[in-house]
Design an enzyme around this catalytic site. Structure first.
Site, PDB file in Angstrom:
ATOM      1  N   GLY A 174     -11.327 -60.088  46.969  1.00 45.31           N
ATOM      2  CA  GLY A 174     -11.359 -59.981  45.518  1.00 45.31           C
ATOM      3  C   GLY A 174     -10.094 -59.437  44.891  1.00 45.31           C
ATOM      4  O   GLY A 174     -10.145 -58.690  43.904  1.00 45.31           O
ATOM      5  N   LEU A 175      -8.944 -59.790  45.466  1.00 41.23           N
ATOM      6  CA  LEU A 175      -7.647 -59.403  44.898  1.00 41.23           C
ATOM      7  C   LEU A 175      -7.498 -57.885  44.738  1.00 41.23           C
ATOM      8  O   LEU A 175      -6.971 -57.403  43.741  1.00 41.23           O
ATOM      9  CB  LEU A 175      -7.414 -60.089  43.548  1.00 41.23           C
ATOM     10  CG  LEU A 175      -7.173 -61.596  43.567  1.00 41.23           C
ATOM     11  CD1 LEU A 175      -7.067 -62.141  42.145  1.00 41.23           C
ATOM     12  CD2 LEU A 175      -5.920 -61.946  44.352  1.00 41.23           C
ATOM     13  N   GLY A 193      -2.342 -72.917  56.088  1.00 42.30           N
ATOM     14  CA  GLY A 193      -3.744 -73.211  56.346  1.00 42.30           C
ATOM     15  C   GLY A 193      -3.989 -73.392  57.824  1.00 42.30           C
ATOM     16  O   GLY A 193      -3.813 -74.482  58.361  1.00 42.30           O
ATOM     17  N   ASN A 216      -0.963 -67.841  41.979  1.00 39.85           N
ATOM     18  CA  ASN A 216      -2.241 -68.191  42.595  1.00 39.85           C
ATOM     19  C   ASN A 216      -3.200 -68.658  41.510  1.00 39.85           C
ATOM     20  O   ASN A 216      -3.731 -67.847  40.751  1.00 39.85           O
ATOM     21  CB  ASN A 216      -2.811 -66.972  43.326  1.00 39.85           C
ATOM     22  CG  ASN A 216      -4.210 -67.221  43.868  1.00 39.85           C
ATOM     23  OD1 ASN A 216      -4.678 -68.361  43.902  1.00 39.85           O
ATOM     24  ND2 ASN A 216      -4.889 -66.162  44.270  1.00 39.85           N
ATOM     25  N   SER A 228       0.439 -64.436  51.444  1.00 33.09           N
ATOM     26  CA  SER A 228      -0.087 -63.356  50.616  1.00 33.09           C
ATOM     27  C   SER A 228      -1.475 -62.929  51.080  1.00 33.09           C
ATOM     28  O   SER A 228      -2.315 -63.759  51.418  1.00 33.09           O
ATOM     29  CB  SER A 228      -0.154 -63.825  49.164  1.00 33.09           C
ATOM     30  OG  SER A 228      -0.737 -62.835  48.351  1.00 33.09           O
ATOM     31  N   ASN A 279       3.444 -62.724  44.738  1.00 37.13           N
ATOM     32  CA  ASN A 279       2.234 -63.496  44.474  1.00 37.13           C
ATOM     33  C   ASN A 279       1.504 -62.897  43.272  1.00 37.13           C
ATOM     34  O   ASN A 279       1.204 -61.705  43.242  1.00 37.13           O
ATOM     35  CB  ASN A 279       1.332 -63.491  45.709  1.00 37.13           C
ATOM     36  CG  ASN A 279       0.119 -64.374  45.535  1.00 37.13           C
ATOM     37  OD1 ASN A 279      -0.867 -63.995  44.915  1.00 37.13           O
ATOM     38  ND2 ASN A 279       0.170 -65.577  46.097  1.00 37.13           N
ATOM     39  N   ILE A 308      -2.462 -74.939  51.683  1.00 38.68           N
ATOM     40  CA  ILE A 308      -3.627 -74.755  50.835  1.00 38.68           C
ATOM     41  C   ILE A 308      -4.047 -73.275  50.830  1.00 38.68           C
ATOM     42  O   ILE A 308      -3.788 -72.553  51.794  1.00 38.68           O
ATOM     43  CB  ILE A 308      -4.821 -75.613  51.320  1.00 38.68           C
ATOM     44  CG1 ILE A 308      -5.237 -75.263  52.750  1.00 38.68           C
ATOM     45  CG2 ILE A 308      -4.500 -77.083  51.228  1.00 38.68           C
ATOM     46  CD1 ILE A 308      -6.491 -75.953  53.263  1.00 38.68           C
ATOM     47  N   ALA A 338     -13.811 -62.214  51.163  1.00 43.00           N
ATOM     48  CA  ALA A 338     -14.053 -62.150  49.723  1.00 43.00           C
ATOM     49  C   ALA A 338     -13.544 -60.797  49.247  1.00 43.00           C
ATOM     50  O   ALA A 338     -14.278 -59.996  48.672  1.00 43.00           O
ATOM     51  CB  ALA A 338     -15.534 -62.321  49.407  1.00 43.00           C
ATOM     52  N   CYS A 376      -7.726 -68.145  40.798  1.00 49.19           N
ATOM     53  CA  CYS A 376      -8.457 -67.088  40.101  1.00 49.19           C
ATOM     54  C   CYS A 376      -9.373 -67.684  39.032  1.00 49.19           C
ATOM     55  O   CYS A 376      -9.030 -68.684  38.397  1.00 49.19           O
ATOM     56  CB  CYS A 376      -7.490 -66.116  39.443  1.00 49.19           C
ATOM     57  SG  CYS A 376      -6.357 -65.306  40.582  1.00 49.19           S
TER      58      CYS A 376
END
Length: 303
Positions: free
Chosen positions: A72-73, A244, A128, A21, A100, A192, A70, A131
């Site tokens: 941030g979705l 990962g 996920n 994702s 996801n 991970i 970063a 968050c």
């Protein structure tokens, strides 16, 4: 079943390769490059109840053997995903896809999961839990066994499809959290998620990323991911999806030996958009090299 086939929560995959994702969009973006039906499946971009613009820029930083993000979705929100993104995907992908789900409260997770659970093309709900909990002081749901279990139980009770819980490595005891989500009803675990990292610009003497810190991913984290997949897979009785820093067919074999039933590939997609296709094509050759007849024979082979 062929040499590469694996079964994930009752659904057979042609191979264990799953783009992670956030690195594969909603799939159709990559369909212009190759036939994405070659994939086992993929996990589409993290989706939340409401649209999100994401974090301020800059939000990507290069690192040795990896990257920090970063984002941030950032996503259009679940309603638009259902109405626009999934119909586009259906035109180029004829397999079940992994949805996801992100959220900032239990209610948000449940709402988004229920919406996606209704979609025929969705085969699994990947939750996920990295968050931040807006009602719990901003601490990520996945940092405590108790909160991880609460989210898992709530989503599991709300949907009919298999629930995969995606774990964060930014914890003291990942095995305790894995056991908690298994007990709460998770059908599988993926791990991970990214590690927490930071870069500083020596010229400006400020963090490279506006958010200061972000998720560190790429080949540098592979040994950590492998260790955690090994620990978790030997502590639970549900399938584990390893990820990962995976970037080669050899890495996939290692992950499966450590205990992974399937393997997600993340940051490598952003370096080489053909990496998943290449890994799938190279797997039989690597299996022959190491005298592996069938991938199912090696899952959890390292005791």
């Amino acid at each position: 079943m062929g040499r590469l086939n694996v079964t994930l929560c009752g659904i057979e995959l042609d191979n264990p390769i799953i783009p992670a994702s956030g690195t594969f969009g909603y799939g159709y973006e990559y369909a212009d490059l190759y036939d994405i039906n070659i994939l086992g499946t993929f996990s589409f971009k993290g989706t939340t109840k409401e649209p999100r613009f994401g974090n301020p820029t800059p939000r990507i930083a290069e690192c040795y053997s990896g990257m920090i993000n970063a984002v941030g979705l950032q996503n259009p929100g679940v309603d638009k995903v259902v109405l626009e993104e999934l119909p586009k995907l259906k035109k180029c992908f004829d397999k079940k896809v992994m949805a996801n789900v992100g959220g900032f409260s239990v209610d948000e997770y449940v709402y988004t999961a229920k919406m996606l659970d209704k979609e025929e093309q969705v085969g699994w709900i990947e939750v996920n839990i990295s968050c931040p909990n807006v009602h719990g002081g901003g601490i990520a749901f996945g940092t405590s066994p108790e909160n991880a279990a609460i989210i898992t139980k709530a989503v599991k009770e709300a949907v009919t499809k298999p629930v995969i819980v995606k774990l964060s490595p930014n914890v003291t005891d990942i095995v305790a959290i894995a056991k908690a989500v298994e007990e709460a009803g998770a059908d599988a675990i993926s791990l991970i998620n990214t590690m927490l990292g930071m870069r500083i610009d020596l010229k400006t003497k400020k963090p490279v990323i506006a958010n200061k810190m972000g998720g560190f991913s790429g080949p540098a984290i592979f040994p950590v991911a492998l260790r955690m997949v090994y620990q978790v897979s030997h502590a639970v009785n549900i399938p584990v999806i390893g990820m990962g820093g995976v970037s080669s067919a050899e890495d996939v074999i290692e992950m499966m030996l450590a205990g992974a039933t399937a393997v997600q590939i993340g940051a490598a997609n952003l370096v080489d958009p053909y990496v998943c296709k290449d890994i799938i094509e190279k797997l039989p050759q690597v299996m022959d090299k190491y005298n592996i007849d069938n991938l199912n024979d090696i899952i959890g082979g390292v005791k």
